[in-house]
Write a protein that holds these residues in place. Sequence first.
Motif, short mmCIF file in Angstrom:
data_model
loop_
_atom_site.label_atom_id
_atom_site.label_comp_id
_atom_site.label_asym_id
_atom_site.label_seq_id
_atom_site.Cartn_x
_atom_site.Cartn_y
_atom_site.Cartn_z
N ALA A 195 26.51 32.78 47.82
CA ALA A 195 26.22 32.52 46.39
C ALA A 195 25.55 33.76 45.77
O ALA A 195 25.85 34.14 44.63
CB ALA A 195 25.31 31.30 46.26
N GLN A 196 24.67 34.39 46.56
CA GLN A 196 23.95 35.56 46.02
C GLN A 196 24.87 36.76 45.83
O GLN A 196 24.56 37.67 45.08
CB GLN A 196 22.78 35.91 46.95
CG GLN A 196 21.66 34.88 46.83
CD GLN A 196 20.61 35.02 47.92
OE1 GLN A 196 20.84 35.66 48.95
NE2 GLN A 196 19.45 34.40 47.69
N ALA A 197 26.01 36.74 46.52
CA ALA A 197 26.95 37.87 46.41
C ALA A 197 27.86 37.74 45.19
O ALA A 197 28.63 38.67 44.90
CB ALA A 197 27.79 37.96 47.68
N MET A 198 27.79 36.63 44.47
CA MET A 198 28.73 36.45 43.36
C MET A 198 28.39 37.37 42.20
O MET A 198 27.22 37.66 41.93
CB MET A 198 28.73 34.98 42.90
CG MET A 198 29.24 34.06 43.99
SD MET A 198 29.54 32.39 43.42
CE MET A 198 31.18 32.56 42.72
N VAL A 199 29.44 37.82 41.50
CA VAL A 199 29.24 38.77 40.40
C VAL A 199 29.02 37.98 39.11
O VAL A 199 29.89 37.25 38.65
CB VAL A 199 30.47 39.69 40.25
CG1 VAL A 199 30.25 40.70 39.13
CG2 VAL A 199 30.77 40.38 41.57
N VAL A 200 27.81 38.13 38.54
CA VAL A 200 27.44 37.41 37.33
C VAL A 200 27.48 38.40 36.17
O VAL A 200 27.03 39.52 36.31
CB VAL A 200 26.00 36.86 37.47
CG1 VAL A 200 25.57 36.11 36.22
CG2 VAL A 200 25.89 35.98 38.71
N GLY A 201 28.05 38.00 35.03
CA GLY A 201 28.02 38.95 33.92
C GLY A 201 28.98 38.61 32.81
O GLY A 201 29.23 37.44 32.51
N ASP A 202 29.55 39.69 32.24
CA ASP A 202 30.43 39.56 31.07
C ASP A 202 31.75 38.93 31.49
O ASP A 202 32.49 39.52 32.30
CB ASP A 202 30.65 40.97 30.50
CG ASP A 202 31.53 40.95 29.24
OD1 ASP A 202 32.11 39.87 28.93
OD2 ASP A 202 31.63 42.00 28.57
N PRO A 203 32.08 37.76 30.98
CA PRO A 203 33.31 37.10 31.43
C PRO A 203 34.58 37.85 31.06
O PRO A 203 35.65 37.56 31.59
CB PRO A 203 33.25 35.74 30.72
CG PRO A 203 32.36 35.95 29.55
CD PRO A 203 31.37 36.99 29.96
N LYS A 204 34.46 38.84 30.17
CA LYS A 204 35.65 39.62 29.79
C LYS A 204 35.99 40.69 30.84
O LYS A 204 37.04 41.29 30.80
CB LYS A 204 35.47 40.25 28.40
CG LYS A 204 35.43 39.18 27.30
CD LYS A 204 35.30 39.74 25.92
CE LYS A 204 33.88 39.91 25.44
NZ LYS A 204 32.97 38.78 25.55
N GLN A 205 35.05 40.92 31.77
CA GLN A 205 35.30 41.90 32.84
C GLN A 205 36.02 41.23 34.01
O GLN A 205 35.61 40.14 34.44
CB GLN A 205 33.97 42.48 33.35
CG GLN A 205 33.17 43.22 32.29
CD GLN A 205 33.91 44.43 31.74
OE1 GLN A 205 34.60 45.13 32.48
NE2 GLN A 205 33.78 44.66 30.44
N GLU A 206 37.04 41.89 34.52
CA GLU A 206 37.87 41.32 35.58
C GLU A 206 37.05 40.94 36.83
O GLU A 206 37.35 39.94 37.49
CB GLU A 206 38.95 42.37 35.96
CG GLU A 206 40.06 41.86 36.83
CD GLU A 206 40.94 40.79 36.19
OE1 GLU A 206 41.24 40.89 34.98
OE2 GLU A 206 41.32 39.84 36.91
N ALA A 207 36.00 41.71 37.14
CA ALA A 207 35.26 41.47 38.38
C ALA A 207 34.30 40.28 38.28
O ALA A 207 33.82 39.77 39.30
CB ALA A 207 34.48 42.72 38.76
N THR A 208 34.01 39.83 37.07
CA THR A 208 32.99 38.78 36.90
C THR A 208 33.45 37.45 37.48
O THR A 208 34.57 37.01 37.25
CB THR A 208 32.65 38.63 35.40
OG1 THR A 208 32.13 39.87 34.95
CG2 THR A 208 31.64 37.52 35.17
N GLN A 209 32.56 36.81 38.23
CA GLN A 209 32.88 35.50 38.80
C GLN A 209 32.11 34.38 38.12
O GLN A 209 32.53 33.23 38.14
CB GLN A 209 32.55 35.49 40.30
CG GLN A 209 33.43 36.44 41.12
CD GLN A 209 32.93 36.57 42.53
OE1 GLN A 209 31.82 37.04 42.78
NE2 GLN A 209 33.73 36.13 43.48
N ILE A 210 30.96 34.71 37.55
CA ILE A 210 30.12 33.70 36.89
C ILE A 210 29.80 34.19 35.48
O ILE A 210 29.17 35.23 35.30
CB ILE A 210 28.79 33.51 37.67
CG1 ILE A 210 29.06 33.05 39.11
CG2 ILE A 210 27.85 32.59 36.94
CD1 ILE A 210 29.28 31.57 39.28
N GLY A 211 30.25 33.45 34.48
CA GLY A 211 29.94 33.80 33.09
C GLY A 211 28.82 32.93 32.57
O GLY A 211 28.18 32.19 33.33
N PRO A 212 28.58 32.96 31.25
CA PRO A 212 27.56 32.08 30.68
C PRO A 212 28.09 30.65 30.64
O PRO A 212 29.28 30.42 30.83
CB PRO A 212 27.41 32.63 29.26
CG PRO A 212 28.77 33.19 28.95
CD PRO A 212 29.28 33.76 30.24
#
Length: 479
Positions: A310-327
């Motif tokens: 869970a800690q390894a998940m990429v959180v951030g801008d959902p428009k970025q391809e690498a993001t796994q968790i958006g707002p």
Amino acid sequence: MTEFFGHIIDGAEVKSASGATFTSIDPYTGQQWAEIALGDAADAARAVAAARRAFDEGPWPRMGYGARGRILNRLADLIEAHADELGMADTRDMGKPISQSRGNDVPRAAANFRFFADHARLATADALPMDTGHHAYTRFEPAGVVAAIAPWNFPLMLETWKVAPALAWGNTVVLKPAEDTPVSATILGRLAIEAGMPPGVLNVVHGYGPDSVGQALTEDPDVDRITFTGESGTGRAIARAAAGNLTPVSLELGGKGANVVFADADLDTAVEWSIKAIFTNTGQVCLAGSRLYVQRDIYDEFVGRFTTAAQAMVVGDPKQEATQIGPLASEEHYRKVRGYIESIETEGGTIVTGGLGEGWGVLPTIVTGLGQQARCSREEIFGPVAVVMPFDTEADAIRLANDTRYGLNAMLFTENVHRAHRVSAKLRAGTVWVNCFFIRDLRAPFGGVGDSGIGREGGNFSREFFTEPKAVVMQIQAG
Ligand code: NAD
């Protein structure tokens, strides 16, 4: 300048009769990004009248499965050609990571049209030679005007899951998307016109639920079927409204999925799928595996590995391809999930990892130490929050998993084939996944028991809901 998205009524994109509009907010930036026609009961009535005319007088119900299928397949092609636009629409409307909207939901939307076009064309029906000298057979005739009311969590994918079978079986449709995610539905309506769908066959009306477009559709006597996906409380309101006209309803409602990990599970598999089950779409999934029951012998090891993943998940801008968790999808929804997070320590739980993030964000959150009666263990949070509890025996796991008013789905992880079948049979749920999650065959029934819904859709189950099956019985003259 924000772009404008209208209703689609009778083959044209139009404004509301009142001229009213509302805006869609991008939950990552908090900024308005689109302006949408805000419909009311008058616009709903206009769309139902168009759908009624198209059904009673237009070519669609009469053109046959092959001709309808060609148009539905053209629409699927157009959806694929517009994957970027459609994916970005859902991402901006509700913060879904683009890898999930463009990568999963858009292909699934196209697949929904292709599958149901083929399913209707290739379906067989009973022919029953009777030993009385009669012959009975079944016809599946389109039901009429279908109202499809959709939620915001998988906007395009769930809208097409309803619209595609309804259209393939010869109905006409009025679609009401969720007010938080209107844009992809207008684009879908535009593409349907481009694909050659006759006027009035697929209408899209934007607006709210109570005292607005949603309620008007459920009370309209010219609507022949209501298919709804959303919260269980809304499902109850819709069932009450539909009862006035005895309109058949299909209700796909909330869930609180149990995920049971036995000590004999392949732990890598169990961790990988458990992560997907609760954190896909930032936990805003009716099927989310939000209650994890882990056998005591492997509990500590599982929680450790689950936490690391869970800690390894990429959180951030959902428009970025690498993001796994958006707002989360909206400020209102963020406040609701925050309320649950705040209840955890009060109710004796520990947040092992996660908690509140930036803006309207919630990090992948794992909670231990809560009992079965805690709010987070019982209620649908609809956010990235997994409650993990230990169990001792197989019987305990079944009892805990079934201890819920919901019953949409459950998952279990074991390498013991006997246990897999035995436990699957005893879990009270519409779908049980063994050693996986989210895998769907569109022929299979989909729906829930208890507060998770009424009825099933998918394959023949969709056919039965969206048609009027008719028995024809013929006497055969004796020779
Ligand atoms: P919601 O019930 O708030 O809204 C769903 C839709 O119903 C929206 O379009 C809304 O405008 C409309 N609506 C609201 N009140 C209405 C009324 N009185 N009459 C007619 N229409 C009305 O649900 P939501 O917040 O958009 O979606 C999240 C919920 O959906 C969660 O509970 C989730 O579990 C559930 N869901 C279920 C499934 C499933 O397949 N079972 C799939 C996805 C989501």
